[in-house]
Design a protein around this motif. Structure first.
Motif, mmCIF file in Angstrom:
data_model
loop_
_atom_site.group_PDB
_atom_site.id
_atom_site.type_symbol
_atom_site.label_atom_id
_atom_site.label_comp_id
_atom_site.label_asym_id
_atom_site.label_seq_id
_atom_site.Cartn_x
_atom_site.Cartn_y
_atom_site.Cartn_z
ATOM 1 N N CYS A 22 0.869 -1.147 -0.068
ATOM 2 C CA CYS A 22 0.208 -0.007 -0.011
ATOM 3 C C CYS A 22 0.687 1.561 -0.079
ATOM 4 O O CYS A 22 0.401 1.867 -0.323
ATOM 5 C CB CYS A 22 -0.545 0.413 1.143
ATOM 6 N N ARG A 23 2.120 1.410 0.648
ATOM 7 C CA ARG A 23 2.656 2.222 1.035
ATOM 8 C C ARG A 23 3.190 2.617 -0.576
ATOM 9 O O ARG A 23 3.521 3.601 -1.140
ATOM 10 C CB ARG A 23 3.959 1.894 1.916
ATOM 11 N N TYR A 24 3.821 1.588 -1.002
ATOM 12 C CA TYR A 24 4.079 1.472 -2.311
ATOM 13 C C TYR A 24 3.453 2.554 -3.537
ATOM 14 O O TYR A 24 4.453 3.133 -4.762
ATOM 15 C CB TYR A 24 5.132 0.316 -2.828
ATOM 16 N N ILE A 25 2.203 1.955 -3.298
ATOM 17 C CA ILE A 25 1.059 2.975 -4.252
ATOM 18 C C ILE A 25 0.770 3.540 -4.197
ATOM 19 O O ILE A 25 0.693 4.789 -5.013
ATOM 20 C CB ILE A 25 -0.058 1.824 -4.176
ATOM 21 N N VAL A 26 0.422 4.324 -2.681
ATOM 22 C CA VAL A 26 0.592 5.637 -2.393
ATOM 23 C C VAL A 26 1.364 6.779 -3.121
ATOM 24 O O VAL A 26 1.365 7.773 -2.874
ATOM 25 C CB VAL A 26 0.020 5.984 -0.591
ATOM 26 N N THR A 27 3.051 5.764 -2.890
ATOM 27 C CA THR A 27 3.899 7.213 -2.415
ATOM 28 C C THR A 27 4.402 6.799 -4.515
ATOM 29 O O THR A 27 5.603 7.691 -5.101
ATOM 30 C CB THR A 27 5.000 6.870 -1.895
ATOM 31 N N SER A 28 3.667 5.983 -4.764
ATOM 32 C CA SER A 28 4.641 6.527 -6.177
ATOM 33 C C SER A 28 3.328 6.959 -6.846
ATOM 34 O O SER A 28 3.015 8.296 -6.422
ATOM 35 C CB SER A 28 4.013 5.299 -7.078
ATOM 36 N N ARG A 29 3.593 8.000 -8.909
ATOM 37 C CA ARG A 29 3.432 8.543 -9.371
ATOM 38 C C ARG A 29 1.570 7.943 -9.334
ATOM 39 O O ARG A 29 0.681 8.924 -9.618
ATOM 40 C CB ARG A 29 3.292 8.682 -10.616
#
Length: 365
Positions: A224-231
Motif C-alpha cells: 500500500c505504501r508503494y502505491i501511495v508514494t508512486s506516481r
C-alpha cells in the motif's frame, strides 16, 4: 533498498511496523518456550486473539487505501473479507475427509443431512491448497472488478456508492444463509481439523498462523505504501481532492479507481483467509453490513489517509470491543456509535492525528 525508501518519510509507519515485527517475535517465544506458570507466559487464547487483530488490521488497511487516499467510501468490504474466509473454509472442510460426523469421504456433514448425492461443481479443486489460494484472490477480485466497473463507469460516487456497496454485502449475506447455496447455511463452515497437514488445535500451528498474519500485514502495508508514494498514488490523491479537475487533465479516473478497488478487495480477502483458521468458523454473519461499518470506524478512529493509523485503529477498537463485550456486552453498540461521533466531531484526524498534534506542540515548546 526499496523498504527503506518506502519508510524513509513514514515515521509513524516505521514505529507501527516495528511493533508488529517485535510482537511477531516475542509472542511465539512467550507461548512456546516460557513455562505456563511464568507471569510472562502468553496463553493460546491471547495468541488467537492477537492473530485476529492482525487480520483486522490488514482489513482496515484495505479500507484506508481506497477511502483515505482515493475518497471511495466502501461499506461492503465485509463481503470481500467473508468471500476470502469462505474460500479458506472450503479448503479446510475438504481436508476433513471421512473424519466428519457421518464419515462420508467426500461430502460435508451438512451436505449429507440435506441428502446431497455428490459434491457441487464449485467445490471441486478446493482440496488443493494452491487452487484455494487462487480462488481466494480471484473470486473477490472478479466481483470487485465487475461491480466497480459498473459503478465507476456510471460515475456513482460518495454516499450513493457507500449505499450500493452496503446493499451488495447484504445481498450476499441473504444468499449465503440459504442451505441451497451449498455453504452450510446459517451454521456456515466449521469443525476444521488441519491445514497443510498440520493439526489446527496444536500450539505450533496457532503460532504459525499468527506469524503468517503478521507477515501478511507487513507486506500488505509495504504494498500500500508503494502505491501511495508512486506516481499513480499522486493521481489517486488528486482524484480524492478534485476528481473533475483530474479528469479534465486527461487522466482516466475510472480506471484508477477500479484498479485500486480491485486491489483493495483482494487485500481484504487475504485478511479473511487468514482469519478463518484462527477462529475456527465462517458463517453468513460475517457479511453483516454492521461489520463493514465497524471497519470504517476502525480507520476513522486510527486516522484516515495514513495507513498506519488504520492499524492503530483496528487494534484499539477491537481491544475495546473485547473488553466491553466481556464485561458489558449490551453497551458495546452504544459505545461504538458514541466513538464514531466523538472522532467525527472532536478528532477528525483520529488517534495518530492527535498524537502528531501533541508531538508538534512539544517540539515548539
Amino acid at each position: 533498498m526499496l523498504t527503506q525508501r518506502l519508510l524513509l518519510s513514514d515515521r509513524g509507519g516505521m514505529v507501527v511496523l516495528g511493533l508488529v515485527v517485535l510482537t511477531a517475535i516475542l509472542v511465539p517465544i512467550l507461548n512456546l518456550v516460557v513455562p505456563t506458570s511464568s507471569p510472562f507466559y502468553v496463553s493460546n487464547f491471547t495468541v488467537a486473539l492477537l492473530g485476529k487483530f492482525l487480520c483486522f488490521a490488514l482489513l482496515a488497511l484495505s479500507v484506508d487505501l481506497i477511502w483515505g487516499y482515493c475518497g471511495i467510501l466502501s461499506l461492503g468490504h465485509g463481503a470481500f473479507f467473508s468471500l476470502g474466509g469462505y474460500g479458506m473454509g472450503m479448503y479446510l472442510m475438504r481436508q476433513i475427509g471421512d473424519r466428519g460426523v457421518y464419515g462420508h469421504p467426500e461430502l460435508m456433514d451438512f451436505m449429507v443431512v440435506l441428502n446431497w448425492e455428490s459434491l457441487p461443481w464449485y467445490w471441486q479443486g478446493f482440496d488443493m491448497f494452491w487452487f484455494s489460494l487462487l480462488m481466494i484472490l480471484l473470486v473477490p477480485g472478479l466481483l470487485a472488478l465487475v461491480f466497480g466497473w459498473l459503478a465507476f463507469r456510471s460515475r456513482v460516487t460518495g454516499v450513493y456508492f457507500a449505499i450500493i456497496t452496503q446493499a451488495l454485502t447484504y445481498a450476499l449475506m441473504l444468499a449465503f444463509f440459504r442451505n441451497e447455496m451449498g455453504f452450510g447455511g446459517n451454521n456456515g463452515l466449521n469443525d476444521f481439523k488441519e491445514i497443510l497437514g498440520f493439526d489446527l488445535a496444536a500450539k505450533t500451528t496457532r503460532v504459525g498462523l499468527f506469524v503468517a498474519s503478521a507477515i501478511a500485514l507487513v507486506l500488505g502495508y509495504l504494498a500500500c505504501r508503494y502505491i501511495v508514494t508512486s506516481r499513480m498514488g499522486r493521481v489517486i490523491v488528486s482524484i480524492r481532492d478534485a476528481e473533475s479537475r483530474t479528469r479534465f487533465c486527461g487522466y482516466q479516473v475510472e480506471s484508477y479507481k477500479l484498479w485500486l478497488f480491485v486491489f483493495s478487495s483482494m487485500l481484504a480477502a487475504i485478511a479473511g483467509a487468514l482469519y478463518v483458521p484462527q477462529v475456527g468458523i465462517i458463517n453468513p454473519g460475517e457479511f453483516s453490513p454492521l461489520n463493514s461499518i465497524e471497519m470504517v470506524v476502525w480507520v476513522a478512529t486510527g486516522g484516515r489517509g495514513t495507513l498506519f493509523g488504520a492499524i492503530v485503529g483496528a487494534f484499539s477498537v477491537n481491544y475495546a470491543k473485547t473488553f466491553f463485550t466481556t464485561f458489558s456486552p449490551e453497551t458495546w453498540l452504544f459505545i461504538l456509535g458514541a466513538l464514531f461521533v466523538l472522532v467525527t466531531l472532536v478528532l477528525p484526524k483520529g488517534i495518530v492525528g492527535l498524537l502528531g498534534h501533541v508531538r508538534r506542540k512539544g517540539d515548539k515548546s
